[in-house]
Design an enzyme around this catalytic site. Structure first.
Site, mmCIF file in Angstrom:
data_model
loop_
_atom_site.group_PDB
_atom_site.id
_atom_site.type_symbol
_atom_site.label_atom_id
_atom_site.label_comp_id
_atom_site.label_asym_id
_atom_site.label_seq_id
_atom_site.Cartn_x
_atom_site.Cartn_y
_atom_site.Cartn_z
ATOM 1 N N HIS A 90 0.897 -1.154 0.168
ATOM 2 C CA HIS A 90 0.118 -0.008 0.111
ATOM 3 C C HIS A 90 0.847 1.389 -0.090
ATOM 4 C CE1 HIS A 90 0.278 -0.114 4.379
ATOM 5 N NE2 HIS A 90 -0.494 -1.024 4.487
ATOM 6 N N HIS A 138 -5.179 -9.011 14.622
ATOM 7 C CA HIS A 138 -5.273 -7.700 13.616
ATOM 8 C C HIS A 138 -6.237 -8.266 12.657
ATOM 9 C CE1 HIS A 138 -4.313 -4.095 11.785
ATOM 10 N NE2 HIS A 138 -3.135 -4.393 11.316
ATOM 11 N N GLU A 153 -6.310 -6.228 9.883
ATOM 12 C CA GLU A 153 -6.011 -5.941 8.298
ATOM 13 C C GLU A 153 -5.613 -7.190 7.558
ATOM 14 O OE1 GLU A 153 -2.747 -3.243 8.294
ATOM 15 O OE2 GLU A 153 -2.987 -2.750 6.246
ATOM 16 N N ASP A 183 -3.678 -8.448 5.561
ATOM 17 C CA ASP A 183 -2.377 -9.110 5.263
ATOM 18 C C ASP A 183 -2.536 -10.146 6.381
ATOM 19 O OD1 ASP A 183 -2.186 -6.927 6.930
ATOM 20 O OD2 ASP A 183 0.028 -6.769 6.950
ATOM 21 N N HIS A 210 -1.248 -2.219 15.321
ATOM 22 C CA HIS A 210 -1.374 -1.126 14.225
ATOM 23 C C HIS A 210 -2.625 -0.425 14.036
ATOM 24 C CE1 HIS A 210 -1.241 -0.540 9.651
ATOM 25 N NE2 HIS A 210 -0.873 0.650 10.263
ATOM 26 N N ASP A 226 1.888 -6.836 13.983
ATOM 27 C CA ASP A 226 2.680 -5.625 13.316
ATOM 28 C C ASP A 226 3.797 -5.137 14.002
ATOM 29 O OD1 ASP A 226 1.283 -6.062 10.864
ATOM 30 O OD2 ASP A 226 -0.252 -4.524 11.196
ATOM 31 N N TYR A 247 10.272 -0.107 8.855
ATOM 32 C CA TYR A 247 8.950 -0.478 8.956
ATOM 33 C C TYR A 247 8.347 0.496 10.200
ATOM 34 C CZ TYR A 247 4.944 -3.595 10.222
ATOM 35 O OH TYR A 247 3.723 -4.228 10.334
ATOM 36 N N HIS A 270 5.505 -10.035 10.412
ATOM 37 C CA HIS A 270 6.271 -9.681 9.402
ATOM 38 C C HIS A 270 7.873 -9.861 9.577
ATOM 39 C CE1 HIS A 270 2.661 -8.011 6.954
ATOM 40 N NE2 HIS A 270 2.623 -7.363 8.184
HETATM 41 FE FE LIG Z 1 -1.584 -3.669 10.003
HETATM 42 FE FE LIG Z 2 0.766 -6.158 8.725
#
Ligand SMILES: [Fe+2]
Ligand SMILES: [Fe+2]
Ligand SMILES: Cc1cc2nc3c(=O)[nH]c(=O)nc-3n(C[C@H](O)[C@H](O)[C@H](O)COP(=O)(O)O)c2cc1C
Length: 399
Positions: free
Chosen positions: A24, A78, A80, A82, A144, A163, A197, A230
């Protein structure tokens, strides 16, 4: 597929996105991974999933260890996509599984997937015993998104931080220490990516990070390993926790950063003269043209530098569009503890420097000095630019 075990009964079952170059808008030059973890005890828990396209890869890794139908709990740290993108795929197979998340997590997952799953919402201090192992949940709102939480494996002392503490880095290795084992090769890849990051994803939340680390200390939680969602797993968690404390406090290097755009090189000439002045005052300097360097890389430099100088030519009474775009991104990230200055060239009525200053002020930042030059800078103008560089350099050097 080789099974990857963090400790007895805790497996990495994520996916590697070797070809990802744009997350993104964040340029992931080294690709990325989506880390999911499988905890096998009397009951089986899957912590987080992977991006939708990679659900097959995750399921294959799970099948190497257990039959995914047997999963009792899917912990969603989370919302999100991903991390939750493969939730529908897993819930289709693990039909008896309960989805464990925060209250906000439940709301978000329902909005995304309209799933009518069996949800159990948790908050800080709630525990889930799955046999000998206990999952302990810690709310991590805004690290996040508002829905985030950490899952801590009590007996194994592993923090599954989603995250938080992540880095975008595709590698055949899973652990931080393995990435830098060959002498002569770049050894700080993991830390470099962790900084990028933090700068691009977590910089606005420095205050929350400081409080969260303090809260975890007060809870008396001992952390032997941090397994983010990640990149590499931190076998030396102190290293990344200390870096987070430093970044969150806004501690930086005595470095001057000059960021600009230009149409006919006048602003660039000013930028280079400012840079010379700063460099001559004995500090590290870097210069970035906004259409030649990736912005997410520049943001990492902002995190690490004490002084940030922004230059723009005037275009149609205002600042150059890339400068406007970059400042919008930068102000949203709310960098802490920087020294600011601005400069630019104009032809007639000007407007760029004023617009840059207003944008900085809207973020609560006050430039220490601004220089505006009509068309091409002459000797006198260049002297002013050099002096500005020297002035900023000496302030930065003095700390
Ligand atoms: Fe995130
Ligand atoms: Fe993430
Ligand atoms: C498309 C375009 C629009 C411009 N609009 C303005 C303007 O509205 N007001 C102004 O003072 N100068 C304007 N200028 C003049 C530039 O600001 C001036 O040429 C300046 O020296 C350019 O700096 P640079 O060499 O760093 O690009 C414009 C120039 C161009 C090419």
């Amino acid at each position: 597929m080789t099974k990857i075990e963090l400790t007895a009964g805790v497996y990495w079952v994520g996916a590697i996105d070797w070809n990802l170059r744009d997350f993104h808008g964040y340029t992931t030059l080294r690709g990325a991974t989506y880390n999911a973890y499988l905890i096998v005890d009397e009951k089986i828990a899957l912590v987080d999933t992977v991006k939708h396209d990679f659900s097959g890869e995750m399921l294959n890794r799970i099948r190497e260890i257990i039959d995914p139908e047997k999963i009792d709990y899917v912990v969603s740290n989370h919302v999100e996509m991903d991390h939750s993108g493969s939730l529908p795929a897993i819930m289709k197979i693990a039909t008896k599984a309960q989805v464990i998340c925060t209250e906000k997590g439940k709301e978000g997952l329902i909005r995304h997937f309209r799933g009518t799953w069996d949800f159990r919402t948790v908050k800080t201090g709630d525990e889930l015993k799955i046999g000998k192992k206990t999952l302990f949940f810690i709310n991590a709102s805004m690290l996040h998104w508002p829905d985030n939480m950490f899952t801590y494996l009590k007996e194994d002392k592993i923090l599954l931080s989603n995250d938080g503490f992540g880095q975008h880095l595709a590698s055949s290795f899973r652990f931080d220490e393995d990435v830098c084992s060959l002498a002569g090769y770049d050894c700080d890849t993991v830390m470099e990516e962790a900084a990028k990051y933090y700068a691009n994803i977590l910089m606005p939340f420095g205050g929350i990070i400081l409080k969260k680390i303090e809260e975890i200390r007060k809870l008396g939680i001992e952390i032997k390993m941090i397994a983010p969602s990640h990149g590499m797993i931190w076998t030396n968690p102190i290293k990344i926790i200390e870096a987070y404390l430093k970044w969150a406090k806004g501690e930086s290097k005595p470095k001057v950063l000059v960021i600009y755009d230009t149409m006919w090189n006048s602003t660039q000439t000013m930028a280079k003269e400012i840079l010379k002045g700063a460099s001559d005052s004995g500090v590290e300097v870097s210069l970035f043209h906004l259409r030649k360097t990736d912005w997410s890389e520049i943001i990492k430099e902002v995190l690490e530098s004490k002084a940030v100088l922004i230059g723009s030519p005037t275009l149609n009474n205002g600042m150059f569009p890339t400068v406007g775009g970059f400042l919008t991104y930068l102000m949203g990230l709310r960098p802490r503890n920087k020294l600011w200055a601005t400069f630019g060239s104009y032809g007639w009525a000007g407007g760029a420097v004023k617009a840059v200053n207003e944008k900085l002020k809207s973020g609560g930042y006050e430039p220490v000095e601004s220089i505006e030059v009509n068309f091409r800078p002459d000797e006198n103008d260049l002297g002013k630019c050099y002096a500005l560089g020297q002035k900023i350099g000496s302030i930065v050097k003095a700390g």
